[in-house]
Design a protein around this motif. Sequence first.
Motif, PDB file in Angstrom:
ATOM      1  N   ARG A 100      18.113  57.137 -74.801  1.00  0.00           N
ATOM      2  CA  ARG A 100      17.863  55.816 -73.691  1.00  0.00           C
ATOM      3  C   ARG A 100      19.449  55.126 -74.059  1.00  0.00           C
ATOM      4  O   ARG A 100      20.035  55.405 -75.177  1.00  0.00           O
ATOM      5  N   VAL A 118      17.727  51.730 -69.258  1.00  0.00           N
ATOM      6  CA  VAL A 118      16.720  52.981 -68.895  1.00  0.00           C
ATOM      7  C   VAL A 118      16.286  54.365 -70.411  1.00  0.00           C
ATOM      8  O   VAL A 118      17.595  55.075 -71.529  1.00  0.00           O
ATOM      9  N   GLU A 119      15.664  55.179 -69.722  1.00  0.00           N
ATOM     10  CA  GLU A 119      15.411  56.569 -69.957  1.00  0.00           C
ATOM     11  C   GLU A 119      16.117  57.540 -69.036  1.00  0.00           C
ATOM     12  O   GLU A 119      15.577  56.874 -67.785  1.00  0.00           O
ATOM     13  N   TYR A 120      16.888  58.573 -69.826  1.00  0.00           N
ATOM     14  CA  TYR A 120      17.155  59.207 -68.551  1.00  0.00           C
ATOM     15  C   TYR A 120      17.387  60.636 -69.445  1.00  0.00           C
ATOM     16  O   TYR A 120      17.681  60.266 -70.255  1.00  0.00           O
ATOM     17  N   GLN A 130      17.925  56.530 -56.328  1.00  0.00           N
ATOM     18  CA  GLN A 130      16.868  56.149 -57.771  1.00  0.00           C
ATOM     19  C   GLN A 130      17.979  56.127 -59.304  1.00  0.00           C
ATOM     20  O   GLN A 130      19.246  56.509 -58.539  1.00  0.00           O
ATOM     21  N   GLY A 131      17.940  55.930 -59.899  1.00  0.00           N
ATOM     22  CA  GLY A 131      18.562  54.850 -60.954  1.00  0.00           C
ATOM     23  C   GLY A 131      19.703  55.673 -61.755  1.00  0.00           C
ATOM     24  O   GLY A 131      18.410  56.922 -61.368  1.00  0.00           O
ATOM     25  N   CYS A 132      20.761  56.283 -61.938  1.00  0.00           N
ATOM     26  CA  CYS A 132      21.238  57.574 -62.559  1.00  0.00           C
ATOM     27  C   CYS A 132      22.444  57.103 -63.393  1.00  0.00           C
ATOM     28  O   CYS A 132      22.593  55.971 -63.883  1.00  0.00           O
ATOM     29  N   VAL A 133      22.721  57.711 -64.731  1.00  0.00           N
ATOM     30  CA  VAL A 133      23.293  57.097 -65.634  1.00  0.00           C
ATOM     31  C   VAL A 133      24.626  58.901 -65.510  1.00  0.00           C
ATOM     32  O   VAL A 133      24.142  59.637 -65.522  1.00  0.00           O
ATOM     33  N   VAL A 143      25.689  53.345 -65.471  1.00  0.00           N
ATOM     34  CA  VAL A 143      24.892  53.558 -65.116  1.00  0.00           C
ATOM     35  C   VAL A 143      24.583  52.743 -63.613  1.00  0.00           C
ATOM     36  O   VAL A 143      25.678  51.900 -62.917  1.00  0.00           O
ATOM     37  N   VAL A 180      17.494  59.118 -63.875  1.00  0.00           N
ATOM     38  CA  VAL A 180      16.590  57.582 -64.775  1.00  0.00           C
ATOM     39  C   VAL A 180      15.394  57.739 -64.202  1.00  0.00           C
ATOM     40  O   VAL A 180      15.236  57.647 -63.709  1.00  0.00           O
ATOM     41  N   THR A 181      14.216  58.230 -65.819  1.00  0.00           N
ATOM     42  CA  THR A 181      13.309  57.947 -65.291  1.00  0.00           C
ATOM     43  C   THR A 181      12.072  57.117 -65.905  1.00  0.00           C
ATOM     44  O   THR A 181      11.162  57.029 -65.858  1.00  0.00           O
ATOM     45  N   ARG A 183      12.277  52.950 -66.243  1.00  0.00           N
ATOM     46  CA  ARG A 183      13.320  51.052 -67.289  1.00  0.00           C
ATOM     47  C   ARG A 183      11.813  50.812 -68.069  1.00  0.00           C
ATOM     48  O   ARG A 183      10.901  50.015 -67.529  1.00  0.00           O
TER      49      ARG A 183
END
Length: 186
Positions: A100, A118-120, A130-133, A143, A180-181, A183
């Motif tokens: 997180r 955000v969980e990743y 899609q979101g990414c870290v 992020v 990111v899996t 939010r």
Amino acid sequence: MPRFQSDSDVRRLGEALAALRRDRALSQAEAGRRAGMTSQGWGLYETGKRSGLFRPDVQRRLTAALDATPADLALFEAPALPGMASEGRPFVHAAGPIRRLPLSNDDLAPWGVSGVVVEYEPGRWPRRDQGCVIEMADGALRVRVYEQADAETLTVRGGPGGLGTRERIARSDTRIVSAVTARLEP
């Protein structure tokens, strides 16, 4: 004579759509946006309150928003076969534990704002939009919203200037890119 589906058939197909969406790590809002509808409209299909999900054209539209096909939807709808269930062994994903990270600014608004966590999943590659870290070679974390990548560069949106800002990052400057899996709103 047309065949009418029962309420349980509609709910089961809606549950399959929800499972397919979760498998793609998308929220109802993201899936709805991709399909050109609201998150509430998408949710009506998932809860079985909108029976049009049995129409082939609707299935194609909704599954396309998930980068899937109606055949993929059918796989999620199929009942489990006897002897195929696990008896309590936990599933361990090879990529690693979920992490997180709280957002500290509004550089990704409206996708994510300050206070959102955000969980990743390290090692899980993101899909387009899609979101990414991104863990940089110097240890810094960024992020962003993933667009595309090639052998040399990673193209993302976000950062100073907001989501309209496109950034190209040399792959040699990154250590790991993670999807990111989830939010989590404050």
